[in-house]
Write a protein that holds these residues in place. Structure first.
Motif, short mmCIF file in Angstrom:
data_model
loop_
_atom_site.label_atom_id
_atom_site.label_comp_id
_atom_site.label_asym_id
_atom_site.label_seq_id
_atom_site.Cartn_x
_atom_site.Cartn_y
_atom_site.Cartn_z
N ASP A 39 0.73 -1.10 -0.02
CA ASP A 39 -0.15 -0.07 0.11
C ASP A 39 0.59 1.23 0.01
O ASP A 39 0.26 2.29 -0.32
N GLN A 40 2.06 1.21 0.47
CA GLN A 40 2.83 2.38 0.51
C GLN A 40 3.95 2.56 -0.55
O GLN A 40 4.79 3.55 -0.66
N LYS A 41 4.21 1.51 -1.25
CA LYS A 41 5.41 1.23 -2.20
C LYS A 41 5.36 2.60 -3.13
O LYS A 41 6.45 2.94 -3.28
N LEU A 42 4.28 2.93 -3.87
CA LEU A 42 4.31 3.85 -4.71
C LEU A 42 4.61 5.40 -4.05
O LEU A 42 5.46 5.96 -5.00
N ARG A 43 3.95 5.44 -3.22
CA ARG A 43 4.27 6.62 -2.62
C ARG A 43 5.78 6.79 -1.97
O ARG A 43 6.38 7.65 -2.11
N LEU A 44 6.20 6.03 -1.51
CA LEU A 44 7.74 5.59 -1.03
C LEU A 44 8.55 5.81 -2.51
O LEU A 44 9.48 6.60 -2.09
N GLN A 46 7.98 7.41 -4.95
CA GLN A 46 7.61 8.75 -5.67
C GLN A 46 8.24 9.75 -4.42
O GLN A 46 9.09 10.58 -5.17
N LEU A 47 8.55 9.65 -3.43
CA LEU A 47 9.14 10.24 -2.25
C LEU A 47 10.58 10.34 -2.42
O LEU A 47 11.41 11.16 -2.22
N THR A 48 11.02 9.21 -2.51
CA THR A 48 12.63 8.98 -2.51
C THR A 48 12.93 9.50 -3.91
O THR A 48 14.31 10.10 -4.02
N ALA A 49 12.31 9.30 -4.98
CA ALA A 49 12.65 9.89 -6.37
C ALA A 49 12.86 11.24 -6.40
O ALA A 49 13.71 11.78 -6.99
N LEU A 121 -0.95 6.38 -13.02
CA LEU A 121 -1.08 5.37 -12.28
C LEU A 121 -2.43 4.75 -12.13
O LEU A 121 -2.64 3.56 -12.12
N THR A 122 -3.34 5.73 -11.84
CA THR A 122 -4.61 5.41 -11.70
C THR A 122 -5.49 5.52 -12.84
O THR A 122 -6.68 4.94 -13.06
N ALA A 123 -5.02 6.53 -13.49
CA ALA A 123 -5.94 6.98 -14.62
C ALA A 123 -5.90 5.97 -15.87
O ALA A 123 -6.84 5.83 -16.71
N ASP A 124 -4.93 5.52 -16.38
CA ASP A 124 -4.72 4.80 -17.55
C ASP A 124 -3.67 3.43 -17.40
O ASP A 124 -2.29 4.03 -17.59
N PRO A 125 -3.95 2.45 -17.18
CA PRO A 125 -3.00 1.48 -16.86
C PRO A 125 -2.16 1.00 -18.04
O PRO A 125 -0.99 0.78 -17.85
N VAL A 126 -2.57 1.30 -19.35
CA VAL A 126 -1.85 1.18 -20.46
C VAL A 126 -0.57 2.04 -20.49
O VAL A 126 0.60 1.90 -20.70
#
Length: 163
Positions: A39-44, A46-49, A121-126
């Motif tokens: 649940d946190q991986k994408l936010r983590l 994004q923040l580290t990037a 991420l949530t708008a368009d999977p392709v």
């Protein structure tokens, strides 16, 4: 003395840049793939990037200033371009060319593919998958170019030429 300060800044910046990229690949990426962090991986990520991006452009500035200063201190600007017709000069030109490629590639990665990956991420999977793969490619490419620049720097500092 000024030369050694510039040299230390240049080397430390290279350590932080290349070391940070390697740390990202061998530590951060495996950790965020842990199922417990689903649940946190994408936010983590994004923040580290974003944090590394902020540091990166400061490091690029230090590279630019210290690199020019080192060349100037060694008297390479007084050679009327004669240096750049030598084998060591070609090594410097290769390093400068790779740095330019790295900088432009980083700009594209950090301000185009990376943000679009999170945007879709949530708008368009392709589109998300397309930009995720592109962003990953540019991240790996930047690491390869960075390591190549570091190797060229080590070789040229020892007076060894590949040409």
């Amino acid at each position: 003395m000024f030369y050694f300060i510039l040299l230390i800044l240049h080397i430390f910046s290279a350590m932080v840049w290349v070391g940070g990229m390697i740390f990202y690949v061998i530590v951060v990426m495996p950790v965020i793939r842990n199922p417990e962090l689903k649940d946190q991986k994408l936010r983590l990520l994004q923040l580290t990037a974003l944090q590394f991006r902020n540091i990166s452009y400061f490091i690029f500035l230090v590279f630019l200033i210290s690199g020019i200063g080192l060349l100037y201190n060694k008297g390479y600007f007084e050679s009327n371009g004669a240096l750049f017709s030598t084998n060591i000069g070609f090594m410097f030109l290769s390093k400068i060319g790779l740095f330019t490629i790295l900088f432009l590639s980083s700009l594209y990665h950090d301000f185009v593919t990376g943000p679009k990956t999170f945007l879709y991420l949530t708008a368009d999977p392709v589109q998300y998958e397309r930009y995720r793969k592109t962003s990953a490619f540019f991240g790996r490419f930047n690491l390869l170019v960075s390591v190549s620049i570091a190797i060229l720097g080590i070789l040229v500092s020892r007076g060894f030429s590949l040409f």
